[in-house]
Design an enzyme around this catalytic site. Structure first.
Site, PDB file in Angstrom:
ATOM      1  N   CYS B 174       0.812  -1.221   0.000  1.00 25.29           N
ATOM      2  CA  CYS B 174       0.000   0.000   0.000  1.00 25.29           C
ATOM      3  C   CYS B 174       0.842   1.265   0.000  1.00 25.29           C
ATOM      4  CB  CYS B 174      -0.941  -0.009   1.194  1.00 25.29           C
ATOM      5  SG  CYS B 174      -1.850  -1.543   1.311  1.00 25.29           S
ATOM      6  N   LYS B 346      -9.236   8.412   1.295  1.00 26.93           N
ATOM      7  CA  LYS B 346      -9.797   7.061   1.131  1.00 26.93           C
ATOM      8  C   LYS B 346     -11.245   7.000   1.593  1.00 26.93           C
ATOM      9  CE  LYS B 346      -5.371   4.584   1.339  1.00 26.93           C
ATOM     10  NZ  LYS B 346      -4.419   5.589   1.868  1.00 26.93           N
TER      11      LYS B 346
END
Lengths: 408, 424
Positions: B174, B346
Site C-alpha cells: 500500500c 480514502k
C-alpha cells in the site's frame, strides 16, 4: 564508475547464494568444475516435457530458525531469506541492530507460489457449475489460506527479511522479470555512489518448480522440451527454468573500511537499459554499455559470465555480441551459466554476480560448461581479476556489470 | 534573498494526472473530492454471490476488449501519464527524456486466462497445469505470457512515452505509489537525468483479490449504502474498501524547470521510509517504524515538525491503521498535533492500493495549490481515542504550505512524502 570519490566506490562485503549447484561456495565451485555431473541435475520428469533445475541442498533452519517463519513463506522466499541471512552474516551485519537500521533493502521478485491443487480443482469444476461466479467465490473463500496468499505478495519477501533478520532501513521490491534483478543492483549502486545510503542488501529469489510458471512460459512457446540441447544451440523454445536465491551486501568503501569489513570484490559499473526488441537492437544496446564500461577496465584477465536465457533467437544475438567482445579482448574467457544453473529470471543476474565473486576469489574461471561451443574456450590457468556480467531479459531489458578484485 | 525552507534537495512537480472511480483527469476528480462525493459502488464486474463484501471503487467504463488486471492497470496508467506529461510540457515528439518508475500490482493469470489455457494448451485435459502441451503451436498464445509479465506494463509505457533507461516496476504494497515517487526524487537529485515520471496504477479488483483481503478481515462489509462504507478515523470503522485508479507525476530538477519556463505546481521536499520488523500484516505496537518514517521525511526536507500544516493520511479505515497512524502522528508532533489538519482521501475514493501513494500525492499538490483541504467524509461517530482534526465531512478553505502524505503498507513498508507549496 571511475571518477567517483574513492570513499563512494562500491564494494561487496557479503554474498549468499542457494542454487541448483548447491547452498555454499565450496559445493558450487566443485559442481562448476564437474561438467559431467550436469545432466543429472536437470529434472526432466517432474515437469516433462520441460526441463527444470531444482534447488540444491541447503538447510533453511540455519538462517530461518523459527518453524513459524518458515511456514509463512513459499520456496522462493525461503531461498532468498536464507541467502540474505548468509550475506548479512558474511558482511558482519547479522544481529547488529544499529547497522540493520541503516541497511536499505532492494529485492527483485515476482509473485510467490499458488495453491496449485486448489487451482486444478476449480478449473475442473468451473465448466460444469450452474452459477460460475458463485462457484468460484465459494471454492476460493473455502479453499484459500491466508498464510499462503501472504506468501504470494512479492513485497512480503522483503517483509520476511525484515522480520527474520531485522533489516529495517528501508524496503523496496522491484518486479519485472530479469530487469528487476539488474535494476535492484543498479539503483543500490547509484545510490551508494551518490551518497544516498551506505549499506544495501540487494537480492532476488526464483522458484522454477512451479506448474503455473511452466504454463506461463509455455504459453509463449519459450520452454525447451523433449530433447536436451546445449545453451547456445537451442530453438526459441529454449529456456530451462532454474531455482535460486541470491543476495549481496553492497557498501561504500568508506563504510566497509570503517567497519573493518572484508571486501569480496568491487562493483565498478552497473548498466541497465531497455530497447524495443527488433533484430540487432539488444546487441546495439549491449555494445553501447560495453563501450562505456571498457574505459574503466584494466589490463588484467577478463572473465565474462553470461546469463543468456537459452531462447534461440535472442540467445544467438547475445552470442554474437559476446563474440564481438572477444574480438576486442581475445584474452577474455566466456561462460554461459544457464547450462549449469538454468534460467533464474529475477535472480539470474545477481546469481552471476556471486558466481563472479567465486571466480575472483580464485583468480580463475571454471572450465567450459558448453563443451561443444568454441565461444567457451578452455581457460587453461589464465589469471582473471575482473568479471563482466551480462544479463538479457527473455522479452526485454539488457544489463551489464563489472566486478573487480578488491585489491586490484 | 533569504534561503528558502526545505531548499537543499527540493524537486519540482511540473505535471500531474489521475483517474479514479470519481472520474478521469485531475479536473474531474478535484471538485468531486471537495464536494465530499464517494466513488464507492456495488461491484458489477464479477459476481459477488456469497461474498461478505460486495462494494468497491472499481473503474469500469474503460471500454477494454478484455477487462483484466493488466489491461485495466495499463489503460489507467496511460491516461494518467498522458495528462501529467502533457501538462509538464517536457520532451517532444513522443519522447520524455527521463526515468520511469511505476508502482503496479503484481500480475498473475486470472481465472479467465487460466481456464482458456487449460482448454487450449492441453486438449483433452481439464487441468490448467497438465504437462502435455503437444498440440500447442509455439507462441500461439504469446499474449497470455507477455500481458502477464510484471515488467510489461512499464515497458509499454516506456515505449509509448519514449522514457530513458530501464523502467522500474515496483511494489511496496500500500506504499507503492509513494515509493515510486521517492525513487523519482532520488533519481532527479542524483542528476543523471533532469526529470522522472512516477506512476502508480492499480486495476486489480477481481474475485480472487477481493476474497484474499476479505480473508484477512481487512475489508469493510458495510455494503449498504456503499458510499458510507469507508469511515477512516470513525469509531464504527470496520475496514477499508478496495478501489482502483492511477496517478502520475512529472518530477523535475527545479533549475531545469525554470529554465524552460515550466509552471511549478509544487515541490517535493523530502521523503522518509522505514521498514517494520514486527509482523506480516500488523505494525509494531511501539510505532517505531511509522515514527522514523514521518521524521525521516521532515528531516530530509530540512524542516521541523512545527512547519507542517496538513497531513494527507494513509487513513485506510481499518481499526489497526488509523490507531497506529494517530499514535505515530502524536509521537512526532506532540503539542503541534492540535494545529494540524489530517484528512483521508480514502473516505471518498476507497483504497487504491498500489496507486494510493501517487493518487494522494496528486491530491496533496491540488490541496496546496488551491488552498482548500479535502474532507474526511462519513465522519459521523468520532473515535474518542483518535484526537485529530480530520476535516470532518466538509472541505475547508485553508492555505497549507507544507503537507505530509503518508503511506503505510502490509509487510511493514512505510513511506512519507513532504510536499511544499510552489511559493514556499
Amino acid at each position: 564508475m571511475t571518477g567517483s570519490e574513492p570513499s563512494r566506490r562500491v564494494c561487496i562485503t557479503g554474498a549468499g547464494l542457494v542454487s541448483p549447484i548447491g547452498g555454499d561456495a565450496e559445493s558450487r565451485w566443485a559442481a562448476l568444475g564437474d561438467g559431467a555431473g550436469r545432466p543429472a541435475r536437470v529434472d526432466h520428469e517432474t515437469y516433462a516435457p520441460f526441463f527444470t533445475y531444482p534447488i540444491g541442498d541447503f538447510d533453511p533452519s540455519v538462517q530461518i530458525p523459527k518453524p513459524g517463519d518458515q511456514r509463512a513463506m513459499g520456496p522462493m522466499m525461503l531461498y532468498g531469506v536464507h541467502a540474505a541471512g548468509v550475506a548479512l552474516e558474511q558482511a558482519g551485519i547479522k544481529g547488529e541492530e544499529a547497522l540493520l537500521e541503516q541497511t536499505h533493502m532492494i529485492v527483485a521478485a515476482g509473485g510467490g507460489e499458488r495453491d496449485w491443487s486448489l487451482d486444478e480443482q476449480i478449473v475442473k469444476g468451473l465448466p460444469g457449475a450452474n452459477d460460475k461466479g458463485a462457484y468460484l467465490n465459494r471454492e476460493m473463500a473455502d479453499g484459500l489460506r491466508p498464510t499462503l496468499f501472504l506468501a504470494q505478495l512479492p513485497n512480503l519477501f522483503a517483509g520476511n527479511i525484515s522480520i527474520v533478520h531485522g533489516v529495517s532501513g528501508s524496503s523496496r521490491t522491484f518486479m519485472g522479470e530479469e530487469s528487476a534483478g539488474i535494476d535492484a543492483l543498479r539503483i543500490a549502486f547509484d545510490k551508494i555512489e551518490a551518497g544516498q545510503g551506505d549499506i544495501f542488501l540487494v537480492g532476488a529469489g526464483f522458484n522454477a518448480e512451479r506448474p503455473d510458471l511452466h504454463l506461463m512460459y509455455h504459453a509463449a512457446g519459450l520452454l525447451l522440451r523433449d530433447d536436451y540441447a546445449g545453451l547456445w544451440h537451442r530453438p526459441d523454445a529454449g529456456i530451462c527454468l532454474g531455482s535460486a536465491g541470491a543476495f549481496l551486501v553492497l557498501e561504500s568503501e568508506q563504510s566497509a573500511a570503517e567497519r573493518g569489513a572484508r571486501v569480496l570484490g568491487r562493483l565498478s559499473a552497473v548498466e541497465s537499459d531497455r530497447t524495443r526488441r527488433v533484430p540487432g537492437a539488444a546487441k546495439a544496446t549491449a555494445s553501447g554499455q560495453f563501450g562505456r564500461i571498457k574505459a574503466s577496465m584494466g589490463d588484467g584477465g577478463v572473465g565474462i559470465l553470461s546469463g543468456a536465457c537459452g531462447s534461440g533467437t535472442i540467445t544467438a544475438e547475445e552470442k554474437g555480441f559476446l563474440e564481438s567482445v572477444l574480438h576486442e579482448r581475445p584474452d577474455a574467457v566466456v561462460r554461459g551459466t544457464g547450462e549449469a544453473v538454468g534460467h533464474a529470471v529475477e535472480a539470474a543476474f545477481l546469481q552471476n554476480i556471486i558466481l563472479g565473486l567465486d571466480c575472483l576469489e580464485r583468480s580463475r574461471m571454471f572450465p567450459p560448461l558448453a563443451t561443444d561451443e568454441p565461444l567457451e574456450a578452455d581457460a587453461d590457468d589464465r589469471e582473471v581479476n575482473q568479471i563482466l556480467v551480462t544479463g538479457w531479459g527473455h522479452l526485454k531489458g539488457e544489463g551489464m556489470a563489472l566486478l573487480e578484485k578488491a585489491d586490484g | 534573498m533569504a534561503e528558502r525552507k526545505g531548499g537543499a534537495g527540493r524537486v519540482a512537480i511540473t505535471g500531474i494526472g489521475m483517474i479514479t472511480s470519481l472520474g478521469r483527469g485531475v479536473d474531474a476528480n478535484w471538485p468531486r473530492l471537495l464536494a465530499g462525493d464517494s466513488g464507492i459502488h456495488e461491484i458489477t464486474r464479477f459476481s459477488t454471490e456469497g461474498l461478505r463484501t460486495k462494494i468497491a471503487g472499481t473503474v469500469d467504463d474503460l471500454e477494454l476488449e478484455t477487462a483484466n488486471m493488466p489491461a485495466i492497470s495499463y489503460a489507467m496508467a496511460d491516461m494518467a501519464v498522458a495528462e501529467a506529461v502533457g501538462q509538464s510540457g517536457f520532451g517532444d515528439d513522443g519522447v520524455f527524456p527521463g526515468d520511469l518508475f511505476v508502482a503496479a500490482p503484481p500480475i498473475e493469470h486470472d481465472w479467465m486466462a487460466r481456464q482458456f489455457l487449460a482448454e487450449h494448451c492441453s486438449p483433452g485435459e481439464t487441468s490448467p497445469y497438465a504437462r502435455r502441451p503437444i498440440d500447442t503451436p509455439d507462441g500461439a498464445y504469446f499474449s497470455y505470457h507477455e500481458d502477464f509479465m510484471n515488467g510489461t506494463l512499464a515497458d509499454r509505457l516506456a515505449e509509448n512515452y519514449g522514457c530513458s533507461g530501464s523502467p522500474i516496476t515496483l511494489t511496496t504494497a500500500c506504499a507503492s505509489g509513494a515509493s515510486a515517487i521517492q525513487l523519482g526524487v532520488e533519481a532527479v537529485r542524483r542528476g543523471e537525468r533532469p526529470a522522472a515520471l512516477c506512476v502508480g496504477t492499480d486495476g486489480s479488483i477481481n474475485e480472487e483479490t477481493l476474497i484474499r483481503f476479505a480473508l484477512l478481515s481487512a475489508l469493510s462489509t458495510k455494503n449498504d449504502p456503499p458510499e458510507k462504507a469507508a469511515r477512516p478515523f470513525s469509531k464504527n470503522r470496520d475496514g477499508f474498501v478496495m478501489a482502483e485508479g492511477a496517478a502520475a507525476l512529472v518530477l523535475e530538477d527545479p533549475e531545469h524547470a525554470k529554465a524552460r519556463g515550466a509552471t511549478i505546481l509544487a515541490y517535493l521536499l523530502g521523503c522518509g521510509e522505514a521498514a517494520d520488523t514486527f509482523h506480516r500484516t500488523r505494525s509494531n505496537p511501539n510505532g517505531r517504524a511509522i515514527i522514523r518514517c514521518i521524521r525521516g521525511a521532515i528531516d530530509d526536507a530540512g524542516l521541523s515538525p512545527t512547519d507542517i500544516d496538513y497531513i494527507n493520511a494513509h487513513g485506510t479505515g481499518t481499526s489497526e491503521n488509523d490507531k497506529m497512524e494517530h499514535f505515530g502522528i502524536s509521537e512526532v508532533f506532540g503539542d503541534h498535533k492540535a494545529s494540524l489538519a489530517v484528512s483521508s482521501n480514502k473516505s471518498m475514493l476507497g483504497h487504491t492500493l498500489t496507486a494510493a501513494g501517487a493518487v494522494e500525492a496528486v491530491i496533496t499538490v491540488k490541496t496546496l495549490a488551491d488552498g482548500i483541504l479535502p474532507p474526511t467524509i462519513n465522519y459521523d461517530e468520532p473515535d474518542p481515542a483518535i484526537e485529530l482534526d480530520v476535516v470532518p465531512n466538509q472541505a475547508r478553505k485553508q492555505q497549507a504550505t507544507f503537507a505530509l502524505s503518508n503511506s503505510f503498507g502490509f509487510g511493514g513498508q512505510n513511506v512519507s512524502l513532504l510536499i511544499g507549496h510552489p511559493d514556499a
